[in-house]
Write an enzyme that holds these catalytic residues in place. Structure first.
Site, short mmCIF file in Angstrom:
data_model
loop_
_atom_site.label_atom_id
_atom_site.label_comp_id
_atom_site.label_asym_id
_atom_site.label_seq_id
_atom_site.Cartn_x
_atom_site.Cartn_y
_atom_site.Cartn_z
N ASP A 26 -48.61 74.77 -5.95
CA ASP A 26 -47.45 75.90 -6.33
C ASP A 26 -46.24 74.82 -6.22
O ASP A 26 -46.10 73.78 -6.04
CB ASP A 26 -47.07 76.89 -5.44
CG ASP A 26 -46.35 78.01 -6.04
OD1 ASP A 26 -46.02 77.88 -7.05
OD2 ASP A 26 -46.61 79.32 -5.36
C1 NOJ Z 1 -43.76 79.61 -7.75
C2 NOJ Z 1 -44.69 80.96 -7.88
O1 NOJ Z 1 -45.13 81.22 -6.55
C3 NOJ Z 1 -45.67 80.71 -8.64
O2 NOJ Z 1 -46.61 82.06 -8.56
C4 NOJ Z 1 -45.29 80.41 -10.17
O3 NOJ Z 1 -46.25 80.29 -10.97
C5 NOJ Z 1 -44.46 79.11 -10.05
N1 NOJ Z 1 -43.29 79.16 -9.18
C6 NOJ Z 1 -43.78 78.79 -11.17
O4 NOJ Z 1 -42.78 79.54 -11.72
#
Ligand code: NOJ
Length: 763
Positions: free
Chosen positions: A299
């Site tokens: 993430d």
């Molecule tokens: C953080 C989020 O937890 C995730 O779900 C997302 O895809 C990414 N940021 C990218 O924006």
């Protein structure tokens, strides 16, 4: 190595009718590749890649325009461009639109040594530009076909904008309405959640990933992010193996089996190990036990965050831990690009791990067809033609109306008459053209939703007047990503106008709930009631006119016991996307007979949270004449509205619940469902089981089947369900799947409180 390079250069000159990428790679392969299979192409490519180029494939940078996480302190725009040119970037996120995508793809393909195309990822969560209902709302439709269709349309619209990959679906199971991200998933139940997860993956990926209408999906967040303590964003997760195996992991396993191309790990730690560095989850369960062949992305910044978690002493160790644990691509930590090659050179990380990660990433790029034509998603004419096309809007409306849940309809206050009555519409959300889009709508234009006021004007000839009455609570983050801003939410100065309008109207429609950015990532709340002074407004209006239809707009379950007690008509209208107002008007005026069912339990009060239907019995489940049983002294254990609940303008009755054991592990269940009301309607027939005693205790009820049926008034239908090992078994605490002999109860009905029951015993 020298020889391969030479081959590349000569062939690149000879193939001016191919893209550089195609020429450089496919032709460099020709010297060594006999057969054209993807694996062999990858073998050959790996042979000619430097260690740094391999690590580059494992590096994802955010684009230069939008950010969906904290902007990293390191890595200026110029540095990122420089890395791109050196072949040190494998993927970009948050770049969108053919122009932007093409500009960066050109650098990767035409200016780097090997010309390996980038894969472009984006959070296509509920529509891309044509915003559909938030995923929690779509889940309320219990209609897998339209959920798949919604993802399919989103994929097509995103693909024509140059994208190849969505960070969706979020398939975390969760039980805490305080968590802002409940809007982004399929609800609290692993069975329903699994079905929805597979439908979404199918919608995004289709049958052919290389089609210009499909994109790769990403199952996230692996794992257990939905169980963060007290619903506070990014918080710790500490759950037992039974919950992990039976509740958290099933949807992930289902989509792995269904061929999802990528996984994203999670911000949270799970029982002391941050998910990003969890070898058990990523290597043992996902890649070994489930035989997952795609790649895992971290993430945003989660590799770097291993330091803050207190799991790694610095970025270098974080890199080592993450790569060893099976995180194949680094989103915005700049950890791999800075540290990984060094770790390999000093012998701390085996290059085999890098080769495996790169193979996984290249495999998805090959499957997407990016090596054949890296610009296959870059047709500006198509982008213009397809974006926002009529069919997307028609489907968005269809999905929106099917996502609405009718919660209360005393004395048939609904549907409203289309002519001849004076209707007051009250509430800031009624006239809001942005909040209904919900969160996660980066590519959409603000103010593009049809408001309730607009929808009502279109679908009825009634005299209609609007008053705002009360402000919404505007979350800080909407105003500023970085500063804490005080928002005045105590303003009642516009109550007067709303009350006088309500007084002179035949019926009042109050549209109340959450600002569109009050749910989503980093939007946890410590209360789940109507924000600001909206509850007060509702009670004041009720004093002057009791004929109220309350339309709720929210991205999470809210607690509104007073409204349930007093307001005759209540509709859960979620955040329904661009066609929001039209969908709500169609339901209010009876053009569509509501069929949605809640995918999450609605609690009576915050104190009951986490509240969910598939709880355990405990040793003291009921009152036995004394006070020593599992309960609150100031609140019942019952929810405001149970999981699976939702009314229709008609009514249904259930009878003849038959159970037949066909085989040791196969049971057939049938039931007759009758439409006892005056109009045709749709019902989601739900089947729950209870395994009465087992080597690991089982929930009081578990959803194990559902079917949506349409029945004419006065008619009935027989519905059949088949229970197999998959539905009858469970995971023990060692992760072994068992079907145990013994007594089971079956319940069938229109929600998780279904009373019609029968039993069977497995030998
Ligand atoms: C953080 C989020 O937890 C995730 O779900 C997302 O895809 C990414 N940021 C990218 O924006």
């Amino acid at each position: 190595m020298r020889k391969s390079l030479l081959v590349i250069i000569i062939i690149a000159f000879n193939s001016c009718n191919k893209t550089n990428s195609e020429a450089k790679i496919s032709d460099s392969m020709n010297s060594t590749v006999v057969n054209n299979s993807i694996e062999q192409k990858i073998d050959s490519l790996l042979e000619i890649m430097t260690l740094e180029e391999k690590v580059g494939q494992m590096n994802q940078y955010n684009g230069f325009w939008d950010a969906t996480g904290p902007v990293p302190k390191k890595g200026s725009q110029a540095e990122k461009y420089a890395d791109l040119k050196k072949g040190l970037v494998g993927s970009m996120l948050n770049v969108r639109g053919v122009k932007q995508v093409k500009a960066l793809q050109q650098i990767a393909v035409e200016e780097t040594r090997l010309g390996i195309p980038l894969i472009f990822g984006f959070d296509v969560i509920h529509g891309f530009k044509t915003i559909t209902p938030v995923p929690l709302a779509e889940a309320a439709s219990w209609d897998l076909n339209i959920i798949e269709k919604s993802a399919k349309n989103a994929a097509e619209e995103a693909a024509v904008a140059g994208l190849n990959w969505t960070f969706a679906p979020m398939i975390d199971i969760y039980r805490d309405a305080r968590w802002g991200r409940v809007m982004e998933g399929g609800g609290e139940d692993p069975y329903l959640g699994s079905k929805i997860a597979v439908a979404r993956v199918k919608g995004f990926q289709g049958d052919d990933l290389s089609s210009s209408k499909t994109i790769a999906a990403c199952a996230k967040h692996f794992a257990a992010y939905g169980f963060i303590e007290s619903g506070r964003e990014y918080n710790t997760v500490d759950i037992g193996t039974s919950t992990l195996y039976n509740t958290v992991l099933p949807p992930f396993k289902e989509v792995a089996d269904a061929g999802v191309k990528t996984f994203m790990n999670a911000f949270n730690e799970l029982n002391g190990i941050p998910a990003t560095a969890d070898t058990f989850l990523q290597r043992e369960v996902l890649k070994k036990d489930w035989n997952f062949k795609g790649f895992v992305i971290s993430d945003w910044g989660s590799i770097g965050e291993l330091v803050a978690h207190g799991y790694a002493k610095d970025l270098k160790q974080a890199t080592e831990l993450a790569v060893k644990a099976g995180s194949d691509m680094d989103m915005e930590s700049s950890a791999y690009v800075e540290e990984l090659a060094g770790l390999v050179k000093e012998g701390a990380v085996n290059e085999k791990l890098i080769n495996d990660a790169v193979r996984r990433i290249l495999r998805v790029k090959y499957e997407l067809g990016l090596f054949d034509d890296p610009y296959r998603y870059c047709d500006e004419k198509k982008e213009q033609e397809i974006t926002g096309k009529k069919q997307f809007h028609e489907d968005a409306l269809d999905i929106a109306k099917k996502s609405i849940v009718l919660l209360k309809n005393d004395n048939n206050i609904l549907p409203l008459k289309k002519q001849g009555i004076k209707v007051a519409i009250i509430g800031a959300l009624a006239n809001d053209k942005t909040s209904p889009l919900g969160n996660w709508r980066l590519a959409a234009k603000e103010g593009t939703a049809i408001s309730v006021v607009e929808g009502f004007r279109k679908y009825s000839g009634n005299e209609l007047q609007y008053a705002k009455g009360a402000d919404l609570v505007i979350p800080n983050t909407e105003i500023s990503m970085t500063q804490e801003v005080q928002v005045n939410t105590t303003n009642t100065s516009e109550f007067g106008e709303a009350l006088s309008l309500a007084k002179k109207s035949d019926v009042v429609v109050m549209v109340l709930g959450e600002h569109g950015m009050q749910s989503g990532e980093a939007r946890s709340r410590s209360t789940i009631d109507l924000p600001g002074v909206q509850q007060q407004l509702l009670e004041e209006v009720y004093k002057v006119n009791e004929k109220i239809v309350l339309v709720l707009m929210n991205g999470r379950p809210l607690a509104f016991p007073w409204a349930k007690e007093n307001i005759p008509g209540i509709i859960e209208g979620w955040q329904l996307g661009v066609e929001s107002g039209n969908a709500i008007a169609q339901v209010v005026y009876g053009d569509y007979n509501p069929s949605g069912k809640l995918p999450m339990t609605f609690p009576k009060s915050l104190g009951q949270v986490p509240l969910y239907y598939n709880y355990k019995n405990t040793g003291r489940p009921v009152r036995d004449g004394n006070v020593f049983w599992s309960h609150y002294s100031d609140e019942t254990n019952d929810p405001l509205y149970p999981f699976g609940y939702g009314l229709s303008y008609t009514s249904f009755s259930y009878e003849n619940l038959n159970v037949e054991i066909v085989d040791t592990h196969e049971v057939m269940v049938s039931v007759d469902v009758m439409n006892t009301g005056k109009v045709k309607g749709k019902e989601v027939v739900q089947l729950y089981i209870h395994d009465e005693y087992a080597s690991v205790t089982r929930p009081v009820r578990e959803l194990k089947g559902f079917e949506m049926i349409a029945i004419e008034s006065g008619k009935s239908k027989k519905v059949e369900f088949k229970l197999t090992e998959k539905e009858l078994g469970f995971y023990n605490n060692k992760g072994e799947f068992l079907v145990e002999p013994g007594k089971f109860s079956v319940f069938v009905g229109g929600d998780s409180k279904a009373e019609l029951t029968n039993t069977f015993t497995l030998k």
